[in-house]
Enzyme design. Structure first.
Site, PDB file in Angstrom:
ATOM      1  N   LYS A 221       0.829  -1.210   0.000  1.00 57.11           N
ATOM      2  CA  LYS A 221       0.000   0.000   0.000  1.00 57.11           C
ATOM      3  C   LYS A 221       0.864   1.261   0.000  1.00 57.11           C
ATOM      4  O   LYS A 221       2.068   1.212   0.235  1.00 57.11           O
ATOM      5  CB  LYS A 221      -0.954  -0.018   1.201  1.00 57.11           C
ATOM      6  CG  LYS A 221      -2.077  -1.048   0.988  1.00 57.11           C
ATOM      7  CD  LYS A 221      -3.145  -0.993   2.053  1.00 57.11           C
ATOM      8  CE  LYS A 221      -4.221  -2.041   1.773  1.00 57.11           C
ATOM      9  NZ  LYS A 221      -5.166  -2.200   2.884  1.00 57.11           N
ATOM     10  N   ARG A 256      -2.765  -9.807   5.845  1.00 56.08           N
ATOM     11  CA  ARG A 256      -3.229  -9.998   4.460  1.00 56.08           C
ATOM     12  C   ARG A 256      -2.152  -9.465   3.527  1.00 56.08           C
ATOM     13  O   ARG A 256      -1.845  -8.278   3.556  1.00 56.08           O
ATOM     14  CB  ARG A 256      -4.550  -9.230   4.288  1.00 56.08           C
ATOM     15  CG  ARG A 256      -5.211  -9.386   2.939  1.00 56.08           C
ATOM     16  CD  ARG A 256      -6.488  -8.541   2.883  1.00 56.08           C
ATOM     17  NE  ARG A 256      -7.164  -8.697   1.621  1.00 56.08           N
ATOM     18  CZ  ARG A 256      -6.867  -8.013   0.528  1.00 56.08           C
ATOM     19  NH1 ARG A 256      -5.910  -7.113   0.551  1.00 56.08           N
ATOM     20  NH2 ARG A 256      -7.530  -8.222  -0.591  1.00 56.08           N
TER      21      ARG A 256
END
Ligand code: 9MG
Length: 275
Positions: A221, A256
């Site tokens: 991210k 995750r």
């Protein structure tokens, strides 16, 4: 801590890896590489062999500005993949969806866990999640994917996210979903600046006091890109693994990730340290 996932039990005594399987043609981090059933199954098998305890199958891109998906598109992308994984690979299957219809079909196709970035706020989602009797991950998001990165602001990010998740747990309890079937996730990158994200990571332990397992997703991210001076998505593996290790040290039960092999190895070291 053990999590009952339909007919499987997930042992969360050590931090488990959830491998990301995007079946969307426009995912931000893997660019739609797994948008055919065959390529998705191949990827799922690889991630399971590399140490993923869970495969998270998603058919909607939630990156900022992503195009919206119809219910039928989401069903067409996700359900055949869930069916085929469930028949061929010995792994826990999670379904990343906010749609009650997808949750229902996914359970029938063999899913073990529901992962909802909208924390069961869509109409009918709470009741369907209760009826499916599968564990559900409630994630925090400020705004919606189309506008969430436009000036996110909080009174105090840690308290605000904590209170939101506590209220969503209450809403679940209200329809009869017990805490032993709930997970929470602070929602890194969902309506948060890099500074908000790093504040949440630094204080992640606080979320354990909600009394349910904590799941986090920081892999590739923009917070990782920013910490590394703006590197591109495919240069973020080492930073993502570092973030997963920090989260595990602060008590995350599930991470995750896209880079399963590297994260699994790093978490084995965390396990040795904790033991
Ligand atoms: C689907 N999805 C994308 N990012 C995520 C995150 O950080 N957490 C969870 N639970 N799901 C996510």
């Amino acid at each position: 801590m053990k999590l009952r996932c339909g007919d499987r039990i997930l042992d969360l005594a050590s931090t488990k890896v959830m491998g990301v399987l995007n079946t969307t043609p426009d995912s931000f981090s893997d660019g739609g590489q797994f948008s055919t059933v065959e390529s998705a199954i191949h990827r799922a098998g690889l991630m399971a062999s590399q140490g993923a305890a869970i495969i998270d199958v998603g058919g909607e891109s939630t990156r900022p500005g992503a195009s919206q998906v119809t219910l039928q598109q989401e069903l067409d992308r996700v359900i055949p993949v869930v069916e085929k994984i469930s028949r061929n690979i010995d792994v826990c299957i999670s379904v990343d969806s906010s749609s009650p219809e997808v949750m229902r079909a996914a359970k029938e196709a063999g899913a073990h866990l529901l992962n909802d970035v909208r924390a069961l706020k869509r109409e009918g989602a709470l009741q369907v999640a209760k009826d499916m009797a599968l564990p559900v991950c409630l994630m925090h998001m400020q705004g919606k994917p189309s506008n969430m990165q436009k000036n996110p602001s909080y009174t105090g990010v840690l308290d605000d996210v904590y209170v939101y998740l506590a209220k969503r747990i209450q809403a679940c309890n209200h329809v009869g979903i017990e805490n032993d079937q709930i997970l929470v996730d602070p929602g890194f990158g969902f309506g948060k600046t890099a500074q908000h994200n790093f504040q949440l990571l630094a204080k992640l332990e606080r979320f354990k006091t909600l009394g349910v397992p904590v799941l986090v997703g920081m892999s590739r991210k923009s917070m990782i890109g920013e910490a590394l001076g703006g590197v591109s998505v495919d240069e973020r593996t080492v930073g993502s693994v570092a973030a997963a290790v920090i989260a595990a040290m602060h008590g995350a039960h599930i991470v995750r990730v896209h880079d399963v092999k590297e994260t699994y190895q790093a978490l084995e070291v965390v396990k040795a340290v904790k033991a």
